[in-house]
Design a protein around this motif. Structure first.
Motif, PDB file in Angstrom:
ATOM      1  N   SER A  71     -15.551  39.575 -34.648  1.00 19.18           N
ATOM      2  CA  SER A  71     -15.200  40.994 -34.531  1.00 19.18           C
ATOM      3  C   SER A  71     -14.779  41.056 -35.651  1.00 19.18           C
ATOM      4  CB  SER A  71     -14.235  41.231 -33.535  1.00 19.18           C
ATOM      5  OG  SER A  71     -14.354  40.714 -32.490  1.00 19.18           O
ATOM      6  N   ASN A  72     -15.126  42.960 -35.865  1.00 21.47           N
ATOM      7  CA  ASN A  72     -14.895  43.328 -36.890  1.00 21.47           C
ATOM      8  C   ASN A  72     -13.055  44.089 -36.913  1.00 21.47           C
ATOM      9  OD1 ASN A  72     -14.181  46.090 -38.824  1.00 21.47           O
ATOM     10  ND2 ASN A  72     -15.980  46.558 -38.856  1.00 21.47           N
ATOM     11  N   LEU A  80      -8.977  50.454 -30.882  1.00 19.39           N
ATOM     12  CA  LEU A  80      -7.152  50.807 -29.869  1.00 19.39           C
ATOM     13  C   LEU A  80      -6.772  51.701 -29.815  1.00 19.39           C
ATOM     14  CD1 LEU A  80      -6.914  48.881 -27.748  1.00 19.39           C
ATOM     15  CD2 LEU A  80      -6.288  47.031 -29.095  1.00 19.39           C
ATOM     16  N   TYR A  83      -7.381  54.155 -28.785  1.00 20.95           N
ATOM     17  CA  TYR A  83      -7.364  54.515 -27.050  1.00 20.95           C
ATOM     18  C   TYR A  83      -5.899  54.833 -26.470  1.00 20.95           C
ATOM     19  CZ  TYR A  83      -8.666  52.553 -22.471  1.00 20.95           C
ATOM     20  OH  TYR A  83      -8.843  52.209 -21.301  1.00 20.95           O
ATOM     21  N   TYR A  94     -10.041  59.717 -26.703  1.00 25.16           N
ATOM     22  CA  TYR A  94     -11.072  58.696 -27.277  1.00 25.16           C
ATOM     23  C   TYR A  94     -12.447  58.918 -26.217  1.00 25.16           C
ATOM     24  CZ  TYR A  94     -13.012  54.149 -26.833  1.00 25.16           C
ATOM     25  OH  TYR A  94     -13.880  52.734 -26.628  1.00 25.16           O
ATOM     26  N   MET A  99     -14.912  51.157 -21.507  1.00 23.60           N
ATOM     27  CA  MET A  99     -14.236  49.342 -21.668  1.00 23.60           C
ATOM     28  C   MET A  99     -15.748  48.527 -20.508  1.00 23.60           C
ATOM     29  SD  MET A  99     -11.878  49.569 -23.132  1.00 23.60           S
ATOM     30  CE  MET A  99     -11.388  50.484 -23.941  1.00 23.60           C
ATOM     31  N   ILE A 102     -18.325  47.999 -23.171  1.00 24.23           N
ATOM     32  CA  ILE A 102     -17.146  47.328 -24.449  1.00 24.23           C
ATOM     33  C   ILE A 102     -17.661  45.515 -24.195  1.00 24.23           C
ATOM     34  CG2 ILE A 102     -15.296  46.875 -25.745  1.00 24.23           C
ATOM     35  CD1 ILE A 102     -14.735  49.886 -25.791  1.00 24.23           C
ATOM     36  N   HIS A 103     -17.622  45.510 -23.052  1.00 22.34           N
ATOM     37  CA  HIS A 103     -16.879  44.338 -22.727  1.00 22.34           C
ATOM     38  C   HIS A 103     -17.489  43.516 -22.042  1.00 22.34           C
ATOM     39  CE1 HIS A 103     -12.553  45.741 -23.519  1.00 22.34           C
ATOM     40  NE2 HIS A 103     -12.295  44.895 -23.854  1.00 22.34           N
ATOM     41  N   MET A 106     -19.141  39.683 -22.031  1.00 23.37           N
ATOM     42  CA  MET A 106     -18.243  38.805 -22.689  1.00 23.37           C
ATOM     43  C   MET A 106     -18.175  37.588 -21.640  1.00 23.37           C
ATOM     44  SD  MET A 106     -15.940  40.693 -24.695  1.00 23.37           S
ATOM     45  CE  MET A 106     -17.006  42.481 -26.166  1.00 23.37           C
ATOM     46  N   ILE A 108     -15.436  37.782 -19.133  1.00 25.65           N
ATOM     47  CA  ILE A 108     -13.663  37.828 -19.142  1.00 25.65           C
ATOM     48  C   ILE A 108     -13.412  37.142 -17.681  1.00 25.65           C
ATOM     49  CG2 ILE A 108     -11.564  38.393 -19.677  1.00 25.65           C
ATOM     50  CD1 ILE A 108     -12.995  40.159 -21.929  1.00 25.65           C
ATOM     51  N   GLN A 112      -8.087  34.538 -18.597  1.00 26.60           N
ATOM     52  CA  GLN A 112      -8.492  35.650 -19.952  1.00 26.60           C
ATOM     53  C   GLN A 112      -8.144  36.179 -19.927  1.00 26.60           C
ATOM     54  OE1 GLN A 112     -12.379  34.736 -20.832  1.00 26.60           O
ATOM     55  NE2 GLN A 112     -12.733  32.553 -21.873  1.00 26.60           N
ATOM     56  N   PHE A 113      -8.264  37.180 -19.062  1.00 26.23           N
ATOM     57  CA  PHE A 113      -7.549  38.312 -19.440  1.00 26.23           C
ATOM     58  C   PHE A 113      -6.853  38.314 -18.461  1.00 26.23           C
ATOM     59  CE2 PHE A 113      -5.905  42.450 -16.738  1.00 26.23           C
ATOM     60  CZ  PHE A 113      -6.854  43.467 -17.834  1.00 26.23           C
ATOM     61  N   PHE A 116      -4.642  37.574 -22.156  1.00 29.80           N
ATOM     62  CA  PHE A 116      -4.888  38.752 -22.669  1.00 29.80           C
ATOM     63  C   PHE A 116      -3.402  40.093 -22.903  1.00 29.80           C
ATOM     64  CE2 PHE A 116      -5.861  42.954 -24.091  1.00 29.80           C
ATOM     65  CZ  PHE A 116      -6.364  42.823 -26.043  1.00 29.80           C
ATOM     66  N   LEU A 141      -2.637  50.099 -17.701  1.00 28.86           N
ATOM     67  CA  LEU A 141      -3.705  48.976 -18.277  1.00 28.86           C
ATOM     68  C   LEU A 141      -4.558  48.487 -17.505  1.00 28.86           C
ATOM     69  CD1 LEU A 141      -2.597  47.503 -21.766  1.00 28.86           C
ATOM     70  CD2 LEU A 141      -3.951  49.171 -21.028  1.00 28.86           C
ATOM     71  N   LEU A 144      -7.779  48.606 -15.804  1.00 34.65           N
ATOM     72  CA  LEU A 144      -8.468  48.326 -16.360  1.00 34.65           C
ATOM     73  C   LEU A 144      -9.429  46.881 -15.985  1.00 34.65           C
ATOM     74  CD1 LEU A 144      -7.733  49.497 -20.222  1.00 34.65           C
ATOM     75  CD2 LEU A 144      -8.591  50.884 -18.635  1.00 34.65           C
ATOM     76  N   ILE A 148     -13.751  45.016 -16.943  1.00 33.64           N
ATOM     77  CA  ILE A 148     -13.411  44.492 -17.884  1.00 33.64           C
ATOM     78  C   ILE A 148     -13.802  42.660 -17.530  1.00 33.64           C
ATOM     79  CG2 ILE A 148     -12.085  43.130 -19.972  1.00 33.64           C
ATOM     80  CD1 ILE A 148     -10.140  45.996 -20.001  1.00 33.64           C
TER      81      ILE A 148
HETATM   82  C1  HEM Z   1      -6.362  45.963 -20.934  1.00 32.03           C
HETATM   83  C2  HEM Z   1      -7.052  45.139 -21.473  1.00 32.03           C
HETATM   84  C3  HEM Z   1      -8.133  45.558 -23.176  1.00 32.03           C
HETATM   85  C4  HEM Z   1      -7.939  46.269 -23.405  1.00 32.03           C
HETATM   86  C5  HEM Z   1      -7.212  48.413 -23.628  1.00 32.03           C
HETATM   87  C6  HEM Z   1      -8.236  46.388 -24.659  1.00 32.03           C
HETATM   88  C7  HEM Z   1      -9.720  47.344 -24.809  1.00 32.03           C
HETATM   89  C8  HEM Z   1     -10.623  47.433 -26.173  1.00 32.03           C
HETATM   90  C9  HEM Z   1     -10.661  48.333 -27.347  1.00 32.03           C
HETATM   91  C10 HEM Z   1     -10.757  49.870 -27.174  1.00 32.03           C
HETATM   92  C11 HEM Z   1     -12.078  48.002 -28.065  1.00 32.03           C
HETATM   93  C12 HEM Z   1     -12.463  48.804 -29.289  1.00 32.03           C
HETATM   94  C13 HEM Z   1     -13.803  48.916 -28.729  1.00 32.03           C
HETATM   95  C14 HEM Z   1     -14.957  49.351 -29.671  1.00 32.03           C
HETATM   96  O1  HEM Z   1     -15.439  48.384 -30.718  1.00 32.03           O
HETATM   97  O2  HEM Z   1     -15.274  50.224 -29.215  1.00 32.03           O
HETATM   98  C15 HEM Z   1     -12.029  46.121 -27.940  1.00 32.03           C
HETATM   99  C16 HEM Z   1     -13.035  45.340 -27.841  1.00 32.03           C
HETATM  100  C17 HEM Z   1     -13.419  44.201 -27.741  1.00 32.03           C
HETATM  101  N1  HEM Z   1     -12.354  43.300 -26.785  1.00 32.03           N
HETATM  102 FE1  HEM Z   1     -10.479  44.334 -25.472  1.00 32.03          FE
HETATM  103  N2  HEM Z   1      -9.506  45.007 -24.557  1.00 32.03           N
HETATM  104  C18 HEM Z   1      -9.163  44.360 -23.597  1.00 32.03           C
HETATM  105  C19 HEM Z   1      -8.964  43.044 -23.122  1.00 32.03           C
HETATM  106  C20 HEM Z   1      -9.915  42.291 -23.347  1.00 32.03           C
HETATM  107  C21 HEM Z   1     -10.517  41.073 -22.995  1.00 32.03           C
HETATM  108  C22 HEM Z   1      -8.938  39.891 -22.104  1.00 32.03           C
HETATM  109  C23 HEM Z   1     -10.736  40.069 -24.361  1.00 32.03           C
HETATM  110  C24 HEM Z   1     -11.429  38.989 -24.698  1.00 32.03           C
HETATM  111  C25 HEM Z   1     -10.599  37.957 -23.829  1.00 32.03           C
HETATM  112  C26 HEM Z   1     -11.037  41.285 -25.331  1.00 32.03           C
HETATM  113  C27 HEM Z   1     -11.743  41.224 -26.212  1.00 32.03           C
HETATM  114  C28 HEM Z   1     -12.975  42.581 -27.008  1.00 32.03           C
HETATM  115  C29 HEM Z   1     -13.327  41.853 -28.015  1.00 32.03           C
HETATM  116  C30 HEM Z   1     -13.841  40.270 -28.574  1.00 32.03           C
HETATM  117  C31 HEM Z   1     -13.565  43.443 -28.629  1.00 32.03           C
HETATM  118  C32 HEM Z   1     -14.786  43.191 -29.630  1.00 32.03           C
HETATM  119  C33 HEM Z   1     -14.237  43.293 -30.435  1.00 32.03           C
HETATM  120  C34 HEM Z   1     -15.176  44.270 -31.620  1.00 32.03           C
HETATM  121  O3  HEM Z   1     -16.388  43.275 -31.952  1.00 32.03           O
HETATM  122  O4  HEM Z   1     -15.325  45.202 -32.133  1.00 32.03           O
HETATM  123  N3  HEM Z   1     -11.083  42.579 -24.509  1.00 32.03           N
HETATM  124  N4  HEM Z   1     -11.360  45.960 -26.871  1.00 32.03           N
END
Ligand code: HEM
Length: 151
Positions: A71-72, A80, A83, A94, A99, A102-103, A106, A108, A112-113, A116, A141, A144, A148
Motif C-alpha cells: 500500500s501507499n 482515511l 473518510y 469523502y 468501501m 476499495i476492499h 481482498m 477480508i 481479520q475484520f 482490524f 464503522l 461497514l 468490507i
Molecule cells: C471499518 C473498517 C475499515 C475502514 C473504515 C476502511 C477504510 C479504508 C479507506 C478509507 C481506505 C483508502 C481507500 C483509498 O485509497 O481510496 C482503505 C484502504 C485499504 N484498506 Fe480499509 N478500511 C477498513 C477495514 C479494512 C480491513 C479490515 C482491512 C484488511 C484486513 C483493510 C485493508 C485496506 C487496504 C489494504 C487498503 C488499501 C491501501 C492502499 O493500497 O492504498 N481495510 N480502507
C-alpha cells in the motif's frame, strides 16, 4: 368546511414530514447545537493521530499487515482521514471509491475484520480518545462490516 379540513390535514402532514426528516437524521447536530462527533473527537489533529497510531500498529501486526504490504501509506492516511472526518460529521466530503470497491478482492474474513477493529481501538486508546467517544465512532464503522467483509 371540507376545504378547511383538507388544508389542515395537508399542513399537519407537512409538519409531520418536516419533523420526521429532522428526527430521522442521526447526524443532524446543527439542529440541537450539540458538538458533532468530529468536534468531540478533537477534529483533524486527533483523527490524524489515530491514523498515525493505526498505521504504526498495522506495521507490526501479523494478521493484517500482509494486506497493506504493497500500500501507499501516504494515500491511505489521507483518504482515511477524509473518510473519518466525513462520517463523524466534520467539514469534509469523502468522494473516494466506496468501501465495497476499495476492499473488493481482498477477501477480508471475520477474523481479520475483527482484528482490524481491535487495532483501531488500540490506536484510539493511544490517542487518548475517551471510551464514550470511541464507542460512538465504532458504532459508525460497524455498518461497514458487510461492505468490507469477504468481497
Ligand atoms: C471499518 C473498517 C475499515 C475502514 C473504515 C476502511 C477504510 C479504508 C479507506 C478509507 C481506505 C483508502 C481507500 C483509498 O485509497 O481510496 C482503505 C484502504 C485499504 N484498506 Fe480499509 N478500511 C477498513 C477495514 C479494512 C480491513 C479490515 C482491512 C484488511 C484486513 C483493510 C485493508 C485496506 C487496504 C489494504 C487498503 C488499501 C491501501 C492502499 O493500497 O492504498 N481495510 N480502507
Amino acid at each position: 368546511m371540507k376545504i378547511e379540513m383538507t388544508t389542515i390535514t395537508k399542513s399537519a402532514l407537512l409538519m409531520l414530514l418536516v419533523g420526521c426528516i429532522s428526527c430521522a437524521s442521526p447526524n443532524n447536530t446543527a439542529v440541537d447545537n450539540e458538538p458533532s462527533l468530529y468536534q468531540q473527537i478533537g477534529e483533524k489533529p486527533a483523527i490524524d493521530k489515530i491514523i498515525d497510531n493505526l498505521v504504526n500498529i498495522i506495521g507490526q501486526d501479523e494478521v493484517v499487515f500482509a494486506h497493506f504490504a504493497q500500500s501507499n501509506v501516504t494515500n491511505f492516511k489521507e483518504k482515511l482521514s477524509v473518510y473519518l472526518c466525513h462520517i463523524t460529521d466534520g467539514p469534509c466530503q469523502y468522494n473516494g471509491d466506496t468501501m465495497q470497491d476499495i476492499h473488493r478482492g481482498m477477501y477480508i474474513d471475520t477474523n481479520q475484520f475483527n482484528h482490524f477493529v481491535e487495532l483501531f481501538i488500540s490506536a484510539m486508546d493511544e490517542a487518548n480518545i475517551s471510551y464514550p467517544i470511541q464507542n460512538q465512532l465504532l458504532a459508525r464503522l460497524a455498518p461497514l462490516r458487510e461492505s468490507i467483509f469477504k468481497m
